[in-house]
Design a protein around this motif. Sequence first.
Motif, PDB file in Angstrom:
ATOM      1  N   MET A 212       0.898  -1.057  -0.146  1.00  0.00           N
ATOM      2  CA  MET A 212       0.045   0.104  -0.072  1.00  0.00           C
ATOM      3  C   MET A 212       0.967   1.303   0.051  1.00  0.00           C
ATOM      4  SD  MET A 212      -3.182  -0.999   2.744  1.00  0.00           S
ATOM      5  CE  MET A 212      -4.415  -1.835   2.340  1.00  0.00           C
ATOM      6  N   LYS A 213       1.801   1.175   0.895  1.00  0.00           N
ATOM      7  CA  LYS A 213       2.624   2.713   1.079  1.00  0.00           C
ATOM      8  C   LYS A 213       3.592   2.771  -0.375  1.00  0.00           C
ATOM      9  CE  LYS A 213       3.231   4.539   4.015  1.00  0.00           C
ATOM     10  NZ  LYS A 213       2.840   5.906   4.760  1.00  0.00           N
ATOM     11  N   GLN A 214       3.850   1.600  -0.884  1.00  0.00           N
ATOM     12  CA  GLN A 214       4.696   1.643  -2.302  1.00  0.00           C
ATOM     13  C   GLN A 214       3.937   2.262  -3.192  1.00  0.00           C
ATOM     14  OE1 GLN A 214       6.641  -1.902  -3.117  1.00  0.00           O
ATOM     15  NE2 GLN A 214       8.535  -1.523  -1.846  1.00  0.00           N
ATOM     16  N   ASN A 215       2.662   1.988  -3.313  1.00  0.00           N
ATOM     17  CA  ASN A 215       1.654   2.605  -4.279  1.00  0.00           C
ATOM     18  C   ASN A 215       0.953   4.096  -3.896  1.00  0.00           C
ATOM     19  OD1 ASN A 215       0.459   1.813  -6.511  1.00  0.00           O
ATOM     20  ND2 ASN A 215      -1.591   1.515  -5.719  1.00  0.00           N
ATOM     21  N   GLY A 216       1.694   4.748  -2.866  1.00  0.00           N
ATOM     22  CA  GLY A 216       1.097   5.980  -2.561  1.00  0.00           C
ATOM     23  C   GLY A 216      -0.099   6.082  -1.552  1.00  0.00           C
ATOM     24  N   GLY A 217      -0.240   4.788  -1.072  1.00  0.00           N
ATOM     25  CA  GLY A 217      -1.368   4.767  -0.173  1.00  0.00           C
ATOM     26  C   GLY A 217      -1.290   5.059   1.240  1.00  0.00           C
ATOM     27  N   GLU A 218      -2.118   5.417   1.950  1.00  0.00           N
ATOM     28  CA  GLU A 218      -2.144   5.515   3.584  1.00  0.00           C
ATOM     29  C   GLU A 218      -3.199   4.940   4.125  1.00  0.00           C
ATOM     30  OE1 GLU A 218       0.220   7.125   4.884  1.00  0.00           O
ATOM     31  OE2 GLU A 218       1.394   8.226   3.487  1.00  0.00           O
ATOM     32  N   VAL A 219      -3.065   4.684   5.511  1.00  0.00           N
ATOM     33  CA  VAL A 219      -4.119   4.099   6.319  1.00  0.00           C
ATOM     34  C   VAL A 219      -4.750   5.487   7.013  1.00  0.00           C
ATOM     35  CG1 VAL A 219      -4.894   2.850   8.292  1.00  0.00           C
ATOM     36  CG2 VAL A 219      -3.144   1.840   6.564  1.00  0.00           C
ATOM     37  N   ILE A 220      -3.961   6.429   7.598  1.00  0.00           N
ATOM     38  CA  ILE A 220      -4.530   7.563   8.259  1.00  0.00           C
ATOM     39  C   ILE A 220      -4.004   8.652   7.473  1.00  0.00           C
ATOM     40  CG2 ILE A 220      -4.668   8.751  10.450  1.00  0.00           C
ATOM     41  CD1 ILE A 220      -6.159   5.940  10.593  1.00  0.00           C
ATOM     42  N   ASP A 221      -4.787   9.913   7.087  1.00  0.00           N
ATOM     43  CA  ASP A 221      -4.241  10.941   6.658  1.00  0.00           C
ATOM     44  C   ASP A 221      -3.488  11.790   7.602  1.00  0.00           C
ATOM     45  OD1 ASP A 221      -6.393  12.535   7.500  1.00  0.00           O
ATOM     46  OD2 ASP A 221      -7.411  12.640   5.769  1.00  0.00           O
ATOM     47  N   ALA A 222      -2.971  12.988   7.258  1.00  0.00           N
ATOM     48  CA  ALA A 222      -2.438  13.821   7.924  1.00  0.00           C
ATOM     49  C   ALA A 222      -3.446  14.566   9.032  1.00  0.00           C
ATOM     50  CB  ALA A 222      -1.627  15.229   7.336  1.00  0.00           C
ATOM     51  N   SER A 223      -4.671  14.645   8.897  1.00  0.00           N
ATOM     52  CA  SER A 223      -5.428  14.998   9.880  1.00  0.00           C
ATOM     53  C   SER A 223      -6.036  14.221  10.920  1.00  0.00           C
ATOM     54  CB  SER A 223      -6.680  15.712   9.097  1.00  0.00           C
ATOM     55  OG  SER A 223      -7.581  14.811   8.500  1.00  0.00           O
ATOM     56  N   GLY A 224      -5.630  12.793  10.760  1.00  0.00           N
ATOM     57  CA  GLY A 224      -6.030  11.763  11.731  1.00  0.00           C
ATOM     58  C   GLY A 224      -7.186  10.830  11.158  1.00  0.00           C
ATOM     59  N   LYS A 225      -7.662  11.306  10.100  1.00  0.00           N
ATOM     60  CA  LYS A 225      -8.836  10.719   9.614  1.00  0.00           C
ATOM     61  C   LYS A 225      -8.291   9.369   8.554  1.00  0.00           C
ATOM     62  CE  LYS A 225     -11.607  14.813   9.339  1.00  0.00           C
ATOM     63  NZ  LYS A 225     -12.594  15.413   8.421  1.00  0.00           N
ATOM     64  N   PRO A 226      -9.249   8.246   8.741  1.00  0.00           N
ATOM     65  CA  PRO A 226      -8.933   6.885   8.042  1.00  0.00           C
ATOM     66  C   PRO A 226      -9.192   7.128   6.482  1.00  0.00           C
ATOM     67  CG  PRO A 226     -10.255   6.287   9.846  1.00  0.00           C
ATOM     68  CD  PRO A 226     -10.211   7.948   9.585  1.00  0.00           C
ATOM     69  N   VAL A 227      -8.274   6.687   5.572  1.00  0.00           N
ATOM     70  CA  VAL A 227      -8.207   6.837   4.073  1.00  0.00           C
ATOM     71  C   VAL A 227      -7.931   5.581   3.578  1.00  0.00           C
ATOM     72  CG1 VAL A 227      -7.964   9.456   4.129  1.00  0.00           C
ATOM     73  CG2 VAL A 227      -6.177   8.015   4.213  1.00  0.00           C
ATOM     74  N   VAL A 228      -8.340   4.601   4.261  1.00  0.00           N
ATOM     75  CA  VAL A 228      -7.615   3.143   3.751  1.00  0.00           C
ATOM     76  C   VAL A 228      -8.409   2.660   2.491  1.00  0.00           C
ATOM     77  CG1 VAL A 228      -9.510   1.858   5.320  1.00  0.00           C
ATOM     78  CG2 VAL A 228      -7.190   0.922   4.793  1.00  0.00           C
ATOM     79  N   ASN A 229      -9.614   3.129   2.219  1.00  0.00           N
ATOM     80  CA  ASN A 229     -10.250   2.716   1.059  1.00  0.00           C
ATOM     81  C   ASN A 229      -9.895   3.369  -0.162  1.00  0.00           C
ATOM     82  OD1 ASN A 229     -11.995   4.794   2.054  1.00  0.00           O
ATOM     83  ND2 ASN A 229     -13.718   3.622   1.504  1.00  0.00           N
ATOM     84  N   SER A 230      -8.812   4.026  -0.112  1.00  0.00           N
ATOM     85  CA  SER A 230      -8.628   4.777  -1.412  1.00  0.00           C
ATOM     86  C   SER A 230      -8.145   3.876  -2.676  1.00  0.00           C
ATOM     87  CB  SER A 230      -7.072   5.658  -1.042  1.00  0.00           C
ATOM     88  OG  SER A 230      -6.116   4.695  -0.981  1.00  0.00           O
ATOM     89  N   PRO A 231      -8.413   4.439  -3.922  1.00  0.00           N
ATOM     90  CA  PRO A 231      -8.068   3.755  -4.958  1.00  0.00           C
ATOM     91  C   PRO A 231      -6.377   3.085  -5.107  1.00  0.00           C
ATOM     92  CG  PRO A 231      -8.939   5.690  -5.708  1.00  0.00           C
ATOM     93  CD  PRO A 231      -8.874   5.859  -4.235  1.00  0.00           C
ATOM     94  N   ALA A 232      -5.525   3.869  -4.302  1.00  0.00           N
ATOM     95  CA  ALA A 232      -4.204   3.547  -4.280  1.00  0.00           C
ATOM     96  C   ALA A 232      -4.376   2.159  -3.299  1.00  0.00           C
ATOM     97  CB  ALA A 232      -3.186   4.461  -3.688  1.00  0.00           C
ATOM     98  N   ASN A 233      -4.784   1.990  -2.234  1.00  0.00           N
ATOM     99  CA  ASN A 233      -4.819   1.051  -1.592  1.00  0.00           C
ATOM    100  C   ASN A 233      -5.528  -0.288  -2.180  1.00  0.00           C
ATOM    101  OD1 ASN A 233      -3.197   2.213   0.525  1.00  0.00           O
ATOM    102  ND2 ASN A 233      -4.945   2.676   1.660  1.00  0.00           N
ATOM    103  N   VAL A 234      -6.654   0.055  -2.959  1.00  0.00           N
ATOM    104  CA  VAL A 234      -7.304  -1.122  -3.414  1.00  0.00           C
ATOM    105  C   VAL A 234      -6.373  -1.896  -4.582  1.00  0.00           C
ATOM    106  CG1 VAL A 234      -9.279  -1.569  -4.749  1.00  0.00           C
ATOM    107  CG2 VAL A 234      -9.690  -0.011  -3.033  1.00  0.00           C
ATOM    108  N   GLU A 235      -5.710  -1.101  -5.256  1.00  0.00           N
ATOM    109  CA  GLU A 235      -5.057  -1.465  -6.316  1.00  0.00           C
ATOM    110  C   GLU A 235      -3.682  -2.240  -5.641  1.00  0.00           C
ATOM    111  OE1 GLU A 235      -2.589   0.213 -10.437  1.00  0.00           O
ATOM    112  OE2 GLU A 235      -2.670   1.469  -8.686  1.00  0.00           O
TER     113      GLU A 235
END
Length: 428
Positions: A212-235
Amino acid sequence: MKIPPKAAAAALATGLLLTACSSSDPQTGPDGQERIQLTMSIWGSKEDAATYTERLALAQKKFPNITVKLEHTPGSGDYDQKIQTSLAGRKGPDIMQFAENVHVFSSKNQLAPLDDYLAKAKVDLSQRFGDRVSAAYQREGKTYAMPDRSGAMVLYYNKKAFDEAKLDYPDASWTWTDFRSAAQKLTVREGDKVTRYGFAAGDWWPWWLTFMKQNGGEVIDASGKPVVNSPANVEALTFYNDLVHVDKVAPSPTDYANLGKDIGPDPLFAQGRAAMQLTGFWNIGALKAVPDIQWDIAPIWQGKQRATVAFGSGLSINNNSEHKDAAFQIVDFLTSEEGQRPIVENNQDAPANLALLDSDAFMKSSDANMGAFKESTAMVYTPPIGPHWNEMQKVFTDALGPFFQNKADARTTLDRVQKELQTLLGTG
């Protein structure tokens, strides 16, 4: 001769005063400094305990007035609970070893911020450990532990398998395409049966999170909110699982179960039944006991960016300790080049200290390409190890189970994780 009561009292008082001021006083050392008794808690094997004991002996030579009693918990299973129980009573060890659970404790104000001590001692975390490794022990702008051990996850590969497949050995320039192509070519089949997998995948968080990280994905964004279902993470998650269920170059959970009891990526690689695996420093020692396998290590491949995780631990100070200054002196020494040298000499782990990681002693501690660990430090990412780290891991484990069995797709799985993390973190 009988001494009058007043004289006896005076003599006794004088004697006590002389005793208190003498060099033989158990509260002061030969140089008149206060003797300080600290406790330090660690987990791990008996070999881990022996190395920490050796390092603390070096620390006492430097600080003869400070004695540190080591409290060792075999393994790591009940370590957190033991520490939490002792800290809840406003007691606990002065110095404590922590890994990715550090902020479970720092968020409860149980660990002392070290920034003022670091500034006073003129310790440059970036210079000593690198920014990426140090960041794992920092929260909300404060530092709660000094890195001690820090072996990055690297690629172990079977040299004989690569030679047979006429493939160049891997290096940090590899892309996902290079990796996938190699895994396909390294997989050996006899009919429908796989006799050697190209890659040993698994469900441990450092493996799939790294993709996920290699694809530019994150689990939590800079504001502390979950962003785990991003297209980058799905891919990324789809790519990872396709290695198992589409390409069939890595074993599925069912395959592992059928391969034998307690078989996972490490033993599968050691048995020559997997040509590549991602794991940490500890596997070097394990493979030394396997004379029939020709292997080496390299930094792992890259996706849209480079990323790997470091397996290590840091040393923290109890916020309720009565001897924080002395505790910091010990922690500062143990994380110095001199204090970490026994880690290398005993082949215990990769040290967090960059100077030692780049030393001849470390480079020559194995016939493997030990420079892969130093090269990987620039790729290390910090996992989302906040106060809810343990609960977050459970959310992922529960949701990813069906996914790794190929009973759910990546989008559905990560949508479920997203909702549960929003509830857990109160951001929904």
